[in-house]
Design an enzyme around this catalytic site. Structure first.
Site, PDB file in Angstrom:
ATOM      1  N   ASP A   1       0.812  -1.211   0.000  1.00 48.56           N
ATOM      2  CA  ASP A   1       0.000   0.000   0.000  1.00 48.56           C
ATOM      3  C   ASP A   1       0.850   1.268   0.000  1.00 48.56           C
ATOM      4  O   ASP A   1       0.737   2.087  -0.897  1.00 48.56           O
ATOM      5  CB  ASP A   1      -1.019  -0.014   1.163  1.00 48.56           C
ATOM      6  CG  ASP A   1      -0.377  -0.300   2.516  1.00 48.56           C
ATOM      7  OD1 ASP A   1       0.844  -0.540   2.571  1.00 48.56           O
ATOM      8  OD2 ASP A   1      -1.106  -0.295   3.517  1.00 48.56           O
ATOM      9  N   ASP A  34       6.996   4.029   2.795  1.00 47.24           N
ATOM     10  CA  ASP A  34       7.261   5.100   3.748  1.00 47.24           C
ATOM     11  C   ASP A  34       8.753   5.067   4.078  1.00 47.24           C
ATOM     12  O   ASP A  34       9.558   5.589   3.305  1.00 47.24           O
ATOM     13  CB  ASP A  34       6.346   4.865   4.967  1.00 47.24           C
ATOM     14  CG  ASP A  34       6.366   6.009   5.962  1.00 47.24           C
ATOM     15  OD1 ASP A  34       7.118   6.973   5.757  1.00 47.24           O
ATOM     16  OD2 ASP A  34       5.624   5.943   6.961  1.00 47.24           O
TER      17      ASP A  34
HETATM   18  P1  IMP Z   1       7.603   1.375   5.782  1.00 44.72           P
HETATM   19  O1  IMP Z   1       8.092   0.024   6.203  1.00 44.72           O
HETATM   20  O2  IMP Z   1       8.006   2.458   6.763  1.00 44.72           O
HETATM   21  O3  IMP Z   1       7.929   1.753   4.353  1.00 44.72           O
HETATM   22  O4  IMP Z   1       6.055   1.369   5.966  1.00 44.72           O
HETATM   23  C1  IMP Z   1       5.257   0.734   5.109  1.00 44.72           C
HETATM   24  C2  IMP Z   1       4.066   0.180   5.837  1.00 44.72           C
HETATM   25  O5  IMP Z   1       3.577   1.063   6.836  1.00 44.72           O
HETATM   26  C3  IMP Z   1       2.965   0.011   4.826  1.00 44.72           C
HETATM   27  O6  IMP Z   1       2.905  -1.336   4.444  1.00 44.72           O
HETATM   28  C4  IMP Z   1       1.730   0.452   5.562  1.00 44.72           C
HETATM   29  O7  IMP Z   1       1.043  -0.674   6.032  1.00 44.72           O
HETATM   30  C5  IMP Z   1       2.190   1.271   6.736  1.00 44.72           C
HETATM   31  N1  IMP Z   1       1.938   2.708   6.521  1.00 44.72           N
HETATM   32  C6  IMP Z   1       2.850   3.665   6.279  1.00 44.72           C
HETATM   33  N2  IMP Z   1       2.262   4.862   6.143  1.00 44.72           N
HETATM   34  C7  IMP Z   1       0.947   4.645   6.310  1.00 44.72           C
HETATM   35  C8  IMP Z   1      -0.213   5.515   6.253  1.00 44.72           C
HETATM   36  O8  IMP Z   1      -0.154   6.731   6.046  1.00 44.72           O
HETATM   37  N3  IMP Z   1      -1.407   4.923   6.452  1.00 44.72           N
HETATM   38  C9  IMP Z   1      -1.548   3.574   6.692  1.00 44.72           C
HETATM   39  N4  IMP Z   1      -0.506   2.745   6.735  1.00 44.72           N
HETATM   40  C10 IMP Z   1       0.733   3.275   6.549  1.00 44.72           C
HETATM   41 MG    MG Z   2       1.287  -2.545   5.003  1.00 46.19          MG
END
Ligand code: IMP
Ligand code: MG
Length: 183
Positions: free
Chosen positions: A107, A110
């Site tokens: 989704d 980040d």
């Molecule tokens: P990362 O590992 O920091 O890149 O985060 C990715 C995961 O965090 C995604 O798979 C999402 O499930 C969750 N995530 C990050 N930002 C958001 C947001 O704004 N809304 C909902 N879920 C988020």
């Molecule tokens: Mg996720």
């Protein structure tokens, strides 16, 4: 501004409408189909990507692809809105990644930790190739070096919900992507 009746404490502002999403997914599927990946395995990262993945695979079908689909549940967020920095497997794939051309679908990109974890894992299992596709690219300074191969939209640096994405298990059912506006 959109009032959502089952969200008593928050108002949601729509960022991407169902029409925006449908149009963009069709373009994205066309681009992915043009890469002519044979033996394609779509790996959807649960839970957040389930709505996106469901629409994307049907868009891929419209563009002539017949991927196999499997799911992996990864956790990095728990109930908090800030990443714990640790990714763990809550549910693993059923299928063998070895020799497959894999499209990882998530989704939100980040910090990049979730996708980097999934990529490393599937590479270690002998995937032939690995590409990544996210609905939203937050374009923040990443904790790891990773850019998506495909993304639907660039996303403002705000917490977003809807279209499968939640905060504390709520709002996944919304057909649009929105941001929470505090009352
Ligand atoms: P990362 O590992 O920091 O890149 O985060 C990715 C995961 O965090 C995604 O798979 C999402 O499930 C969750 N995530 C990050 N930002 C958001 C947001 O704004 N809304 C909902 N879920 C988020
Ligand atoms: Mg996720």
């Amino acid at each position: 501004m959109n009032d959502v009746t089952n969200a008593p404490n928050n108002t949601l502002e729509v960022i991407f409408t169902p029409e925006d999403i449908a149009r963009r997914l069709d373009e994205l599927a066309q681009t992915i189909a043009a890469a002519k990946l044979d033996n394609l395995l779509v790996v959807a990262i649960l839970k957040g990507s389930f709505v996106f993945a469901a629409d994307l695979i049907r868009a891929l079908h419209r563009h002539g692809l017949a991927p196999e689909v499997d799911f992996m549940t990864l956790s990095s967020y728990k109930k908090a809105r800030i990443s714990s920095g640790q990714v763990s497997i809550l549910r693993d794939l059923d299928l063998d990644a070895r020799g497959r051309n894999i499209l990882i679908v998530d989704d939100v990109l980040d910090s990049g930790r979730t996708l980097a974890f999934a990529k490393d894992l599937l590479a270690a299992r002998g995937a032939a190739s690995i590409r990544t596709c996210v609905l939203l690219d937050k374009q923040l300074p990443r904790a790891v070096t990773l850019e998506p191969d495909y993304y639907a939209f660039l996303c403002p640096n705000e917490f977003v919900v809807g279209y499968g994405m939640d905060v504390a298990h709520r709002y996944r059912e919304l057909p649009f992507v929105g941001r929470l506006v505090r009352p």
